[in-house]
Write an enzyme that holds these catalytic residues in place. Structure first.
Site, PDB file in Angstrom:
ATOM      1  N   LYS A 289      49.083  10.870  58.607  1.00  0.00           N
ATOM      2  CA  LYS A 289      47.964  10.877  57.665  1.00  0.00           C
ATOM      3  C   LYS A 289      47.568  12.310  57.331  1.00  0.00           C
ATOM      4  CE  LYS A 289      43.130   9.783  57.897  1.00  0.00           C
ATOM      5  NZ  LYS A 289      42.099   9.207  58.715  1.00  0.00           N
TER       6      LYS A 289
ATOM      7  N   LYS B  63      47.382  13.284  62.586  1.00  0.00           N
ATOM      8  CA  LYS B  63      46.269  13.303  61.649  1.00  0.00           C
ATOM      9  C   LYS B  63      45.897  14.751  61.393  1.00  0.00           C
ATOM     10  CE  LYS B  63      41.610  11.490  61.316  1.00  0.00           C
ATOM     11  NZ  LYS B  63      40.691  10.591  62.008  1.00  0.00           N
TER      12      LYS B  63
HETATM   13  C1  PBG Z   1      38.224  10.100  60.623  1.00  0.00           C
HETATM   14  C2  PBG Z   1      38.855   9.492  59.429  1.00  0.00           C
HETATM   15  C3  PBG Z   1      39.251  10.191  58.297  1.00  0.00           C
HETATM   16  C4  PBG Z   1      39.731   9.257  57.391  1.00  0.00           C
HETATM   17  C5  PBG Z   1      39.686   8.018  58.005  1.00  0.00           C
HETATM   18  N1  PBG Z   1      39.131   8.188  59.273  1.00  0.00           N
HETATM   19  C6  PBG Z   1      39.355  11.621  58.059  1.00  0.00           C
HETATM   20  C7  PBG Z   1      38.240  12.502  58.260  1.00  0.00           C
HETATM   21  O1  PBG Z   1      37.107  12.242  57.800  1.00  0.00           O
HETATM   22  O2  PBG Z   1      38.476  13.539  58.895  1.00  0.00           O
HETATM   23  C8  PBG Z   1      40.211   9.564  56.004  1.00  0.00           C
HETATM   24  C9  PBG Z   1      40.797   8.451  55.236  1.00  0.00           C
HETATM   25  C10 PBG Z   1      40.854   8.688  53.782  1.00  0.00           C
HETATM   26  O3  PBG Z   1      40.637   9.806  53.279  1.00  0.00           O
HETATM   27  O4  PBG Z   1      41.135   7.712  53.071  1.00  0.00           O
HETATM   28  N2  PBG Z   1      37.925   9.210  61.589  1.00  0.00           N
END
Ligand code: PBG
Length: 317
Positions: A235, A182
């Protein structure tokens, strides 16, 4: 070679919120809404006829706190949503996001030392305390009937901690999707509007991955596999297709790719200005993610794509 997408390879994300009287539009996130429990049930009912059977739930609680304890209450919004969905639609495979960012006043993914956080951009999370909270949250979701829990705080050894807590509480069958690779990405903007989870100070680069660091991403995926993940995730998806490919080659688990909110917003805003045809560009994007090696794709396009796959038209938003 032609790559075909099947609706069963798509996971549709939902934002569950307290009732607001109607579904709540989200700033700069066209076509995506915060739904109350009853609105959520109505929406989920429409998935199976489209061939969709996988969803990912995010909670958007009304009250945030410094400890994030509403995240792991056994009657949290997400736990209630899972119970209702599994009861009414047992064929729907439910994934839950296990992260604290939407539940914390400061918007970070874990528990932090506030005196440290206030003057540093790179906020670090208190790993031990965060793991305890994530483990409790995962158990609460499993108790409600979640098929998969997806720890996503990027705390060290979170998959291990969640696996152990699930096993100790009798949830050996609950599976874990690790948000392994991530990245600290700019593509999360609309999501943070949806979950109201923008960090109030500093950024997430202290615990999310540096975009240039392929080796760190592969290492995270390997570690998650060793710690007991049943599937790993990359991601965002589009700017990281090389990571999807390499994780697929190096880790012997299914790989999910998250086609995130910023990637989705590009498509929507470009389509609204007739820069491209939405159906064609979505097909191209999903095909490229699958071609890179993703077994499952988490995407806000899932409902539209499933309709197109059935030859139906989509309501334009
Ligand atoms: C963090 C989280 C994020 C997303 C889902 N869970 C990233 C973040 O805010 O750092 C992003 C998903 C998206 O952009 O669709 N728990």
């Amino acid at each position: 070679m032609r790559i075909n997408i099947d609706a069963s390879e798509l996971i549709y994300p939902y934002f569950v919120a307290e009732s607001f009287g109607r579904k709540q539009a989200i700033k700069d996130f066209p076509g995506v809404y915060r739904l109350s429990l009853s609105e959520l049930l109505r929406d989920v009912e429409a998935l199976a006829p489209l061939g969709l059977n996988k969803i990912l739930l995010f909670g958007v609680p009304k009250d945030k706190s410094a400890s994030g304890d509403s995240a792991y209450a056994t009657d949290s919004l997400v736990a209630r949503a899972v119970r209702m969905i599994k009861k009414r639609f047992p064929g729907i495979i439910v994934f839950t996001d296990v992260c604290l960012c939407a539940y914390m006043t400061h918007g970070h993914c874990g528990i932090i030392q506030s005196q440290v956080a206030s003057h540093k951009t790179q906020v670090q999370i208190d790993n031990k305390k965060t793991l305890d909270a994530l483990a409790k949250m995962a158990v609460a979701h499993a108790q409600a009937g979640a098929d998969w829990v997806a720890p996503s705080a990027m705390a060290k050894r979170e998959v291990f901690a969640v696996r152990r807590a699930l096993d100790e509480n009798g949830f050996q069958k609950t599976r874990i999707l690790g948000y392994s690779a991530k990245f600290a990405s700019s593509f999360y903007g609309p999501f943070r509007n949806a979950a109201d989870s923008s960090p109030k100070m500093g950024d997430r680069s202290g615990y999310q991955l540096e975009p240039a660091d392929l080796e760190a991403a592969l290492e995270e995926a390997r570690l998650d596999a060793d710690e007991g993940a049943d599937m790993v995730m990359v991601k965002p998806a589009l700017a990281y297709l090389d990571v999807v490919r390499q994780v697929k080659q190096e880790v012997s688990l299914p790989v999910a790719a998250y086609n995130v909110s910023g990637e989705y917003a590009f498509v929507k805003y470009g389509a609204a200005r007739n820069l491209w045809e939405e159906k064609a560009i979505v097909r191209e994007i999903l095909t490229s993610i699958k071609r890179a090696g993703a077994d499952l794709i988490i995407t806000y396009h899932a409902k539209d794509a499933a309709r197109w796959l059935r030859g139906q038209e989509c309501p334009r938003v």
